[in-house]
Scaffold this motif. Structure first.
Motif, PDB file in Angstrom:
ATOM      1  N   PHE A   1       0.652  -1.179  -0.260  1.00 35.83           N
ATOM      2  CA  PHE A   1      -0.055  -0.081   0.031  1.00 35.83           C
ATOM      3  C   PHE A   1       0.727   0.776   0.082  1.00 35.83           C
ATOM      4  O   PHE A   1       0.734   1.961  -1.094  1.00 35.83           O
ATOM      5  CB  PHE A   1      -0.780  -0.341   1.069  1.00 35.83           C
ATOM      6  CG  PHE A   1      -1.670   1.143   1.756  1.00 35.83           C
ATOM      7  CD1 PHE A   1      -2.639   1.591   0.180  1.00 35.83           C
ATOM      8  CD2 PHE A   1      -0.665   2.650   2.136  1.00 35.83           C
ATOM      9  CE1 PHE A   1      -3.487   2.755   1.153  1.00 35.83           C
ATOM     10  CE2 PHE A   1      -2.020   3.393   2.608  1.00 35.83           C
ATOM     11  CZ  PHE A   1      -3.217   3.116   1.532  1.00 35.83           C
TER      12      PHE A   1
ATOM     13  N   LEU B   1       2.426   1.801  -3.370  1.00 36.46           N
ATOM     14  CA  LEU B   1       1.794   2.382  -4.331  1.00 36.46           C
ATOM     15  C   LEU B   1       0.975   3.907  -3.853  1.00 36.46           C
ATOM     16  O   LEU B   1       0.402   4.086  -4.855  1.00 36.46           O
ATOM     17  CB  LEU B   1       0.684   1.627  -4.418  1.00 36.46           C
ATOM     18  CG  LEU B   1       0.828  -0.249  -5.532  1.00 36.46           C
ATOM     19  CD1 LEU B   1      -0.540  -0.783  -5.483  1.00 36.46           C
ATOM     20  CD2 LEU B   1       1.445  -0.138  -6.720  1.00 36.46           C
ATOM     21  N   THR B   2       1.101   3.743  -2.467  1.00 40.56           N
ATOM     22  CA  THR B   2       0.495   5.539  -2.549  1.00 40.56           C
ATOM     23  C   THR B   2       1.750   6.765  -3.490  1.00 40.56           C
ATOM     24  O   THR B   2       1.566   7.740  -3.738  1.00 40.56           O
ATOM     25  CB  THR B   2       0.951   6.187  -1.858  1.00 40.56           C
ATOM     26  OG1 THR B   2       1.938   5.719  -0.186  1.00 40.56           O
ATOM     27  CG2 THR B   2      -0.134   5.660  -0.657  1.00 40.56           C
TER      28      THR B   2
ATOM     29  N   ASP C   1      -3.737   2.347 -15.325  1.00 43.92           N
ATOM     30  CA  ASP C   1      -5.059   3.461 -16.004  1.00 43.92           C
ATOM     31  C   ASP C   1      -5.800   3.979 -14.174  1.00 43.92           C
ATOM     32  O   ASP C   1      -5.410   4.878 -13.982  1.00 43.92           O
ATOM     33  CB  ASP C   1      -5.774   2.360 -16.442  1.00 43.92           C
ATOM     34  CG  ASP C   1      -6.252   3.262 -17.125  1.00 43.92           C
ATOM     35  OD1 ASP C   1      -6.713   4.575 -16.129  1.00 43.92           O
ATOM     36  OD2 ASP C   1      -7.746   2.963 -17.944  1.00 43.92           O
ATOM     37  N   PRO C   2      -6.067   2.635 -13.973  1.00 47.00           N
ATOM     38  CA  PRO C   2      -6.036   3.690 -11.948  1.00 47.00           C
ATOM     39  C   PRO C   2      -5.121   3.778 -11.331  1.00 47.00           C
ATOM     40  O   PRO C   2      -5.011   4.786 -10.530  1.00 47.00           O
ATOM     41  CB  PRO C   2      -7.229   2.007 -11.664  1.00 47.00           C
ATOM     42  CG  PRO C   2      -6.773   1.181 -12.066  1.00 47.00           C
ATOM     43  CD  PRO C   2      -6.535   1.875 -13.246  1.00 47.00           C
ATOM     44  N   LEU C   3      -3.852   2.457 -10.911  1.00 47.67           N
ATOM     45  CA  LEU C   3      -3.249   3.435 -10.102  1.00 47.67           C
ATOM     46  C   LEU C   3      -1.682   4.314 -10.593  1.00 47.67           C
ATOM     47  O   LEU C   3      -0.690   3.553 -11.555  1.00 47.67           O
ATOM     48  CB  LEU C   3      -2.982   1.595  -9.537  1.00 47.67           C
ATOM     49  CG  LEU C   3      -3.318   0.905  -8.798  1.00 47.67           C
ATOM     50  CD1 LEU C   3      -2.993   0.054  -8.578  1.00 47.67           C
ATOM     51  CD2 LEU C   3      -3.495   1.464  -7.286  1.00 47.67           C
ATOM     52  N   VAL C   4      -1.787   5.300 -10.424  1.00 52.22           N
ATOM     53  CA  VAL C   4      -1.013   5.937 -11.325  1.00 52.22           C
ATOM     54  C   VAL C   4      -0.074   5.709 -10.597  1.00 52.22           C
ATOM     55  O   VAL C   4       1.402   6.328 -11.150  1.00 52.22           O
ATOM     56  CB  VAL C   4      -1.549   7.521 -10.620  1.00 52.22           C
ATOM     57  CG1 VAL C   4      -2.403   8.154 -11.241  1.00 52.22           C
ATOM     58  CG2 VAL C   4      -1.750   7.699  -8.913  1.00 52.22           C
ATOM     59  N   ASN C   5       0.365   5.172  -9.815  1.00 45.74           N
ATOM     60  CA  ASN C   5       2.068   4.855  -9.276  1.00 45.74           C
ATOM     61  C   ASN C   5       2.440   3.573  -9.742  1.00 45.74           C
ATOM     62  O   ASN C   5       3.428   2.961  -9.210  1.00 45.74           O
ATOM     63  CB  ASN C   5       2.703   4.985  -7.720  1.00 45.74           C
ATOM     64  CG  ASN C   5       2.357   6.073  -7.346  1.00 45.74           C
ATOM     65  OD1 ASN C   5       2.696   7.485  -7.641  1.00 45.74           O
ATOM     66  ND2 ASN C   5       1.389   6.685  -6.374  1.00 45.74           N
TER      67      ASN C   5
ATOM     68  N   LEU D   1     -11.535  21.311   7.210  1.00 49.98           N
ATOM     69  CA  LEU D   1     -10.289  20.076   6.558  1.00 49.98           C
ATOM     70  C   LEU D   1      -9.857  21.230   7.899  1.00 49.98           C
ATOM     71  O   LEU D   1      -8.624  20.122   8.849  1.00 49.98           O
ATOM     72  CB  LEU D   1      -9.301  20.185   5.550  1.00 49.98           C
ATOM     73  CG  LEU D   1      -8.231  19.749   5.805  1.00 49.98           C
ATOM     74  CD1 LEU D   1      -7.265  18.710   5.293  1.00 49.98           C
ATOM     75  CD2 LEU D   1      -7.247  21.025   3.973  1.00 49.98           C
TER      76      LEU D   1
ATOM     77  N   GLU E   1       2.402  16.481   0.253  1.00 46.52           N
ATOM     78  CA  GLU E   1       1.107  15.557  -0.638  1.00 46.52           C
ATOM     79  C   GLU E   1       0.717  15.048   0.215  1.00 46.52           C
ATOM     80  O   GLU E   1      -0.061  14.383  -0.199  1.00 46.52           O
ATOM     81  CB  GLU E   1       2.240  15.073  -2.324  1.00 46.52           C
ATOM     82  CG  GLU E   1       2.087  15.404  -3.130  1.00 46.52           C
ATOM     83  CD  GLU E   1       2.169  14.977  -3.858  1.00 46.52           C
ATOM     84  OE1 GLU E   1       2.315  14.162  -4.501  1.00 46.52           O
ATOM     85  OE2 GLU E   1       4.495  15.307  -4.486  1.00 46.52           O
ATOM     86  N   TYR E   2       1.715  14.460   1.112  1.00 42.74           N
ATOM     87  CA  TYR E   2       0.928  13.408   1.782  1.00 42.74           C
ATOM     88  C   TYR E   2       0.873  12.761   3.448  1.00 42.74           C
ATOM     89  O   TYR E   2       0.489  12.333   4.159  1.00 42.74           O
ATOM     90  CB  TYR E   2       2.511  11.535   1.795  1.00 42.74           C
ATOM     91  CG  TYR E   2       3.281  12.219   0.782  1.00 42.74           C
ATOM     92  CD1 TYR E   2       2.470  11.302  -0.229  1.00 42.74           C
ATOM     93  CD2 TYR E   2       4.324  12.659   0.757  1.00 42.74           C
ATOM     94  CE1 TYR E   2       3.188  11.170  -1.778  1.00 42.74           C
ATOM     95  CE2 TYR E   2       4.881  12.036  -0.710  1.00 42.74           C
ATOM     96  CZ  TYR E   2       3.797  11.623  -1.793  1.00 42.74           C
ATOM     97  OH  TYR E   2       5.054  11.845  -2.505  1.00 42.74           O
TER      98      TYR E   2
ATOM     99  N   LEU F   1      -1.927  14.498   4.400  1.00 38.99           N
ATOM    100  CA  LEU F   1      -3.054  14.274   5.421  1.00 38.99           C
ATOM    101  C   LEU F   1      -2.945  13.152   5.463  1.00 38.99           C
ATOM    102  O   LEU F   1      -4.195  12.457   6.217  1.00 38.99           O
ATOM    103  CB  LEU F   1      -4.315  15.327   4.158  1.00 38.99           C
ATOM    104  CG  LEU F   1      -4.207  16.785   4.088  1.00 38.99           C
ATOM    105  CD1 LEU F   1      -4.786  17.382   2.780  1.00 38.99           C
ATOM    106  CD2 LEU F   1      -4.569  17.413   5.468  1.00 38.99           C
ATOM    107  N   LEU F   2      -2.503  12.278   4.931  1.00 41.24           N
ATOM    108  CA  LEU F   2      -2.844  10.956   5.022  1.00 41.24           C
ATOM    109  C   LEU F   2      -2.037  10.267   6.202  1.00 41.24           C
ATOM    110  O   LEU F   2      -2.504   9.795   7.167  1.00 41.24           O
ATOM    111  CB  LEU F   2      -2.186  10.468   3.595  1.00 41.24           C
ATOM    112  CG  LEU F   2      -2.602   8.271   3.456  1.00 41.24           C
ATOM    113  CD1 LEU F   2      -3.767   8.097   3.387  1.00 41.24           C
ATOM    114  CD2 LEU F   2      -1.238   8.037   2.400  1.00 41.24           C
TER     115      LEU F   2
ATOM    116  N   GLY G   1      -4.642  10.857   9.027  1.00 45.35           N
ATOM    117  CA  GLY G   1      -5.177  11.102   8.926  1.00 45.35           C
ATOM    118  C   GLY G   1      -5.236   9.094   9.435  1.00 45.35           C
ATOM    119  O   GLY G   1      -5.997   8.749  10.585  1.00 45.35           O
TER     120      GLY G   1
END
Lengths: 616, 262, 375
Positions: free
Chosen positions: A41, A44-45, A126-130, A501, A546-547, A549-550, A553
């Protein structure tokens, strides 16, 4: 396994010795699979690969690899970290734990290897940009797929085993090793900050960024030596000494500490560059907000998710009263005033809005209240944004040209972050004083009672509605401090500065720091806003923007699951959250007062003192 | 002369169920009244209604001549009625001292400004609150004072929690205290002791008391007058002897004698 | 008791007076807005309309426009209703607001986007194969949504059972945040577009000239609702769910596996959100990572409006909210001379929530909660 426990459970040593391969394999594989999922995971982020450009130790280690491979290390440590129940036999730490850590790490690493292999065979970009070659190359250490496949398994297994083996080391060695590792990483990560504060330190770093390997080793050795020579112990001792102090002795220590930290805070911005000053100013603004929310959430137990509304009201009121660029529809007579005048009006306005928003929600159930306040937060932002009130607030264009706050002797403006910081410092001092005084007053006690059991508080003669409204108003006024400073700092104000936010991030600060604890809130804002950054403001680790906020959470979930009392717990609050465990412990230690069941009362005073401090 | 507390044909229904039906009741100043009745007789609902936690469907509650219907619980407490709870409900994570200090809220008045400016009025009031709290806690002997003051209420034994609840009610400086099963869960020795203390609550502190209790020894020892409730109605009223010998009361507790069953 | 209605005027505080004022104001606003609307429909040039519209005549709403608003409201409301079911069920059983439920919906819409695009590339998203393709997508979306909800429960909520009430709520905020940003990072920021629906679906049809997509949404929502009703009211698992909602401890004593029932609740709620997600995709043909946030909050609003724990209420609440949101800006606010009313849709939804909680805190159709949750 249970057999071993039963037969040796009551032995004097109370420890079981087991063979190196006497393991719960299914559990290990499962943990390994979870680790693998986590690693895949994270890869892939795109975070590890994105952070690869930030070099920590030139040329060996980048932040990217640290941000990925801390995971097997921690999981390895926790696999070996067996929970020992009172009265049950523990297993002696042995090679068995290292094997366990290694196995889990290997399984996790196999997940990454699989990912490397799959990226070359399938194309689901296509869906997974990384899902691309650069991720693959990063995971293979730029050495080709087959090398990567082997290396990932080996590295993860090694890290897992290392994490587990930390348990085998003597306590002192373990602490030394851990602090050496942390010191190297910290010195490397905070490169720009350290150089900014003390330019001479730049000899540690190479020209292209990152620690020079020799100095990395030196830093590690220094930290190792410091800990081994008892530096850590001495600090720990001083801390526990401080914690046992009471009365005037503590007051004296407190005064010294406060004076020292205030001096440090006044001096630091003088010697640092603009970036650090800016950072400190941002931390200060979020500290102000968090202190206000702490009164509402931490003391009175009202979960206000629309707290940003008060920030917005503070910002817009000041903007409207000071800027020549406010909307055209304001009547002629409507005054324009200097910042400090506008500030006073802002306080009043925020208090009124606090009352207005508070009154309808205050009787609702706690969780409904949360959603409704969130609704109010949105409504206020939507109104500032709308065409309807465009003539007053300029909609999405916002209000610009807000003049700096002029205090005669000096001006507070965005281009001079140091002045903003000093202004924020004054307000933070006021907020801290307010929180500290109120917590120990009649009102503070009533807030706590409401938080504990609202209907009983009501039956004990506390007007819960008024008391909660008061919390709302105080919180709103403290937030308007931040809003007022914010508009002077930025010089312009837009609805997009006040997204939900912001509310959530303030809440994370309060929770991570420790609800109801002022020191915790300070730590929380420094750690989160200072290092990771605010909703829009970059932190020390600008690479994380970029990361973040992840991470916010994940941090919120993790804190709630593992440490709901926060980094700096409030003794009272943590009792509340761990009540079962606390009572159990107290029973086991014979500290709960059942001694007077026989009518002796507190004559059995020997059992109980010191219990209040025992909960943490 | 008018009564301290006067209740006129009070009724409450929960979704068609009559929890209380046309109840008349009164308490005079300085009285100790015991309320008894089998489980589910509506005793706790009766207390909830007096203390404002449940709004009656019809009827009137007057305290010192003023109607209490429609008041919030805090307004009722403000007017001088304090209560304890059947299932002890302390502020478990506040210290024992704070538990008692916080319940003086409605008798004190220092607000935000006092505490922020640390005025002399504020300090004086804090001092008074603390002294009053310690005095109230001292009523229970050495059990709740000394080192205990700074302990969280959650570490107290069951009996001491009950005592602390009473102390908390006393600290609101009421005229009337409603005690909901004050000795439940206590051993005989403790309940005898608490019975004495309840007597002293009247003789030394001047409180009027209404108590719900299942322990008939306690009811007999302290009550001037006993009221028996069943199915939300008054079954009998009078001295303990009268009520305890009333056939209707015996029937409510023990059931109808076998031979009379048709 | 904090929400107890007062019998007499005794003990009224300033807060009570303020709230009464607020109720009167909000209801007054609705009444005046409605009257102004009616007058404006009869005579667009009436003095009141001229006054509110700076001296010009107001625009009359045509029947077509009105019908369009109603249908939009209904179809959106049906989706809110489907999501609201999940909130309502979880609140009924566990007594906390699963803030992250909106994200389940978003994940489903995202899955739908991926599936639809893949199917479109393969040439199935048109003509005669469209219906089977959609059904297949619905199936996958539902599965993914169910899985998301179940994992969420297992990882984040189960360990917190029995902790103070606000703790799981705060956790769910974290979960929501996490999923949103994970989706952004995994699939990239920016809106993703569904392939275009076949023409025959977009056509206006039947005697009311309704758009096919909207009919589809309403019909699917109705079928799902009926299925759910059957499941909860008629099956053994449904009965277990109701028992657990009433009292977990007693239910477990009666031999009900509480953990499994709670998982089922999340799964069913997730499935409903999954259906809503794909419907959203068909209707708006666009999805971004923040898609779940507002519909999620509004669905919660719908659950409250209908009465939490009440499944029929959730659906009815969704439909009322959807219609109110679609109609109120033009029917209530525009006649009062408010500019740019369509921007205020979200504000209308939240105001409705506040109004309902002020006037009837138990929702329009009554809530069904266990006694501990009502406290």
């Amino acid at each position: 396994m249970t057999l071993a426990t039963e037969t040796t459970g009551t032995k004097a040593s109370n420890e079981v010795v087991r063979g190196a391969f006497d393991l719960d394999w299914r559990d290990l594989i499962r943990t390994g699979a979870i680790l693998a999922a986590g690693l895949v995971f994270l890869s892939l982020t795109g975070m590890p690969e994105g952070l690869d450009s930030r070099v920590l130790i030139d040329p060996f280690l980048s932040l990217g690899y640290v941000s990925l491979f801390w995971l097997p290390l921690i999981v390895g440590w926790s696999v070996a970290n067996e929970k020992v129940l009172e009265g049950m036999a523990a297993t002696r730490k042995s090679a068995r734990d290292v094997v366990a850590g290694g196995v889990v790490g290997a399984v996790g690493g196999a997940g990454l290897s699989l990912l490397i292999a799959l990226i070359s065979t399938f194309d689901i970009r296509d869906p997974l940009v990384n899902w691309n070659e650069s991720t693959q190359a990063f995971l293979s250490f730029q050495q080709g797929t087959s090398f990567g496949i082997v290396a990932c398994i080996a590295l993860c297994a090694g890290l897992g085993a290392f994490g587990a083996s930390l348990h085998l080391m003597p306590r002192k060695v373990r602490r030394a090793v851990v602090s050496a590792l942390l010191a190297v990483v910290a010195v490397a990560i905070f490169e720009s900050f350290l150089v900014d504060v003390a330019d001479p330190l730049s000899f540690l770093y190479s020209k292209t960024g990152g620690l020079i390997p020799l100095w990395a080793v030196m830093v590690g050795v220094a930290a190792l030596a410091f800990t081994l020579l008892g530096g850590g112990d001495r600090i720990g001792k001083a801390r526990s000494n401080y914690q046992t102090l009471t009365g005037p002795a503590k007051a004296k220590q407190d005064t010294i500490l406060i004076v020292l930290s205030v001096l440090a805070l006044i001096i630091i911005p003088m010697i640092t560059g603009k970036i650090t000053q800016e950072l400190l100013a941002n931390v200060g603004i979020f500290l102000l907000l968090a202190l206000g929310l702490n009164i509402v959430v931490g003391l009175a137990g009202i979960l206000d998710l629309g707290y940003v509304a008060f920030f917005a009201v503070g910002g817009y009121t000041t903007a409207v009263l000071t800027s020549p660029n406010r909307g055209p529809d304001w009547p002629e007579w409507f005054p324009t005033m200097p910042w400090w005048g506008a500030f006073l009006v802002t306080l009043l306005m925020a208090g009124l809005v606090g009352l207005f928003i508070g009154a309808p929600v205050i009787r609702m159930r706690g969780d409904y209240l949360a959603i409704v306040t969130l609704g109010f937060g949105e409504i206020i932002r939507i109104l500032f944004l709308s065409d309807w009130l465009n003539g007053y607030f300029n909609g999405a264009q916002g209000i610009t040209n807000i003049p700096p706050a002029d205090f005669g002797l000096f001006e507070v403006k965005g281009t001079d972050p140091r002045s903003v910081f000093y202004l924020v410092l004054v307000f933070a001092a006021i907020s801290i004083y307010v929180s500290w005084r109120l917590e120990r007053s009649r009102l503070g006690r009533a807030w706590m009672a409401v938080r504990e059991d609202e209907s009983v508080a009501e039956a004990m003669g506390i007007n819960t509605v008024n008391v909660k409204l008061m919390a709302f108003v105080v919180g709103a006024v403290l937030a308007s401090f931040a809003g007022s400073v914010f508009s002077a700092k930025v010089g312009s104000i837009f609805p997009t500065s006040f997204l939900i936010l912001v509310s959530i991030i303030i809440l994370v600060i309060v929770i991570v720091g420790g609800m109801g604890n002022i020191v915790g809130i300070i730590v929380g804002s420094v750690v989160l806003v200072g290092i990771l950054g605010g909703p829009k403001q970059p932190g020390l680790l600008a690479e994380f923007s970029e990361y973040k906020l992840l991470i916010y959470g994940a941090l919120l979930i993790w804190m709630m699951l593992q440490r709901p009392e926060g980094l700096v717990p409030n003794a009272r609050r943590s009792r509340e959250l761990h009540q079962d465990e606390f009572l159990q412990d107290a029973w086991l230690k014979g500290k709960v007062d059942d001694a007077d069941e026989n009518g002796n009362g507190a004559e059995n005073g020997d059992v109980a003192p010191g219990l209040a401090g025992g909960a943490s | 002369m008018s009564h301290l507390l006067e209740i006129d044909s009070l009724s409450v229904t929960f979704g068609g169920l009559h929890a209380l039906k046309d109840l008349d009741f009164h308490v005079d100043e300085g009285e100790i009244v015991g309320v008894i009745g089998p489980n589910g007789a509506g005793k706790t609902t009766f207390f909830n209604m007096i203390s404002g936690m449940v709004t009656p469907t019809s009827g009137d509650i007057r305290f010192e001549g003023e109607s209490l219907v429609g008041f919030d619980p805090n307004q009722v407490t403000q007017r001088g009625i304090a209560r304890t709870f059947q299932n002890v409900r302390l502020f478990a994570n506040m210290t024992i001292l704070e538990n008692v200090m916080v319940s003086q809220h409605c008798r004190t008045k220092q607000g935000i400004w006092g505490s922020l400016l640390n005025t002399s009025g504020f300090r004086k009031e804090e001092q008074e609150i603390r002294e009053h709290a310690e005095k109230v806690l001292g009523f229970f002997g050495s059990r709740l004072v000394g080192f205990r003051l700074e302990q969280p209420a959650s570490v107290l034994s069951y009996a001491n929690r009950r005592r602390l609840e009473i102390a908390r009610a006393m600290a609101t400086s009421p005229k009337l205290i409603l005690l909901d099963e004050p000795v439940a869960g206590m051993n005989p020795k403790e309940s005898v002791e608490l019975t004495e203390l309840i007597g002293k609550l009247r003789s030394e502190w001047g409180f009027t008391i209404v108590l719900i209790e299942h322990d008939m020894n306690v009811v007999r020892d302290v009550s001037d007058r006993v009221v028996c409730l069943d199915h939300g109605e008054t079954l009998a009223q009078g001295s303990f002897e009268e009520v305890s010998n009333d056939p209707a009361v015996i029937e409510a507790y023990l059931g109808r004698p076998l031979e009379k069953k048709a | 008791m904090t929400t107890a209605t007062r019998v007499k005027g005794a003990g009224r505080t300033n807060v009570d007076r303020f709230l009464t004022l607020l109720r009167v104001f909000l209801i007054g606003l609705i009444v005046i807005g409605l009257l102004a609307f009616i007058w404006q429909q009869i005579d667009p040039g009436n003095p009141f309309a001229r006054w509110t519209h700076d001296g010009e005549a107001a625009n009359r709403l045509t029947a077509d426009q009105f019908q369009g608003l109603v249908v939009t409201g209904l179809s959106q409301g049906a989706m809110y209703g489907l999501i609201a079911l999940g909130y309502s069920m979880v609140y009924g059983v566990l007594g906390f607001i699963n803030f992250a439920h909106g994200e389940v919906f978003m994940v489903a819409a995202f899955t739908g986007f991926i599936m639809a695009n893949k199917l479109d590339d393969a040439g199935y998203w048109e003509g005669g194969s469209f219906i089977p393709a959609v059904l297949f997508t619905v199936l996958i979306c539902t599965l993914v949504a169910t899985l998301t909800a179940v994992v969420m429960e297992r990882v984040a909520y189960r360990p917190l059972r029995g902790s103070p009430r606000l703790i799981p709520l705060i956790t769910s905020i974290g979960v929501s945040f996490f999923i949103q940003n994970a989706v952004i990072l995994l699939f990239g920021p920016g809106a993703k577009s569904y392939p275009s629906n076949p023409d025959w679906l977009g056509e206006k049809r039947t005697f009311l000239q309704l758009e096919g997509t909207k009919i589809l949404v309403i019909v699917v929502a109705a079928i799902s609702m009926a299925g759910l009703w059957y499941f909860v009211e008629r099956t053994k698992t449904g009965k277990a769910m109701r028992a657990v909602a009433e009292d977990k401890e007693i239910a477990s004593l009666m031999g009900i596996n509480v953990d499994r029932t709670i998982v089922t609740t999340f799964a069913v709620g997730g499935a409903m959100a999954g259906i809503a997600g794909i419907l959203w995709g068909l209707l708006f043909r666009s999805v971004i990572a923040t898609t779940g946030f507002l519909p999620g909050i509004k669905a919660f609003t719908a659950a409250v409006v209908g009465g939490v724990g009440n499944l029929g209420g959730a659906m009815a609440g969704g439909v009322s909210l959807g219609s109110a949101e679609a109609l109120a800006p033009l029917v209530l606010l525009e006649p009062l001379g408010v500019d740019g009313v369509s921007q205020l849709r979200d504000a209308v939804a939240f105001t409705l929530l506040i109004l309902v909680l002020l006037v009837k805190p138990t929702g329009l159709f009554g809530e069904r909660l266990s006694s501990e949750d009502r406290a």
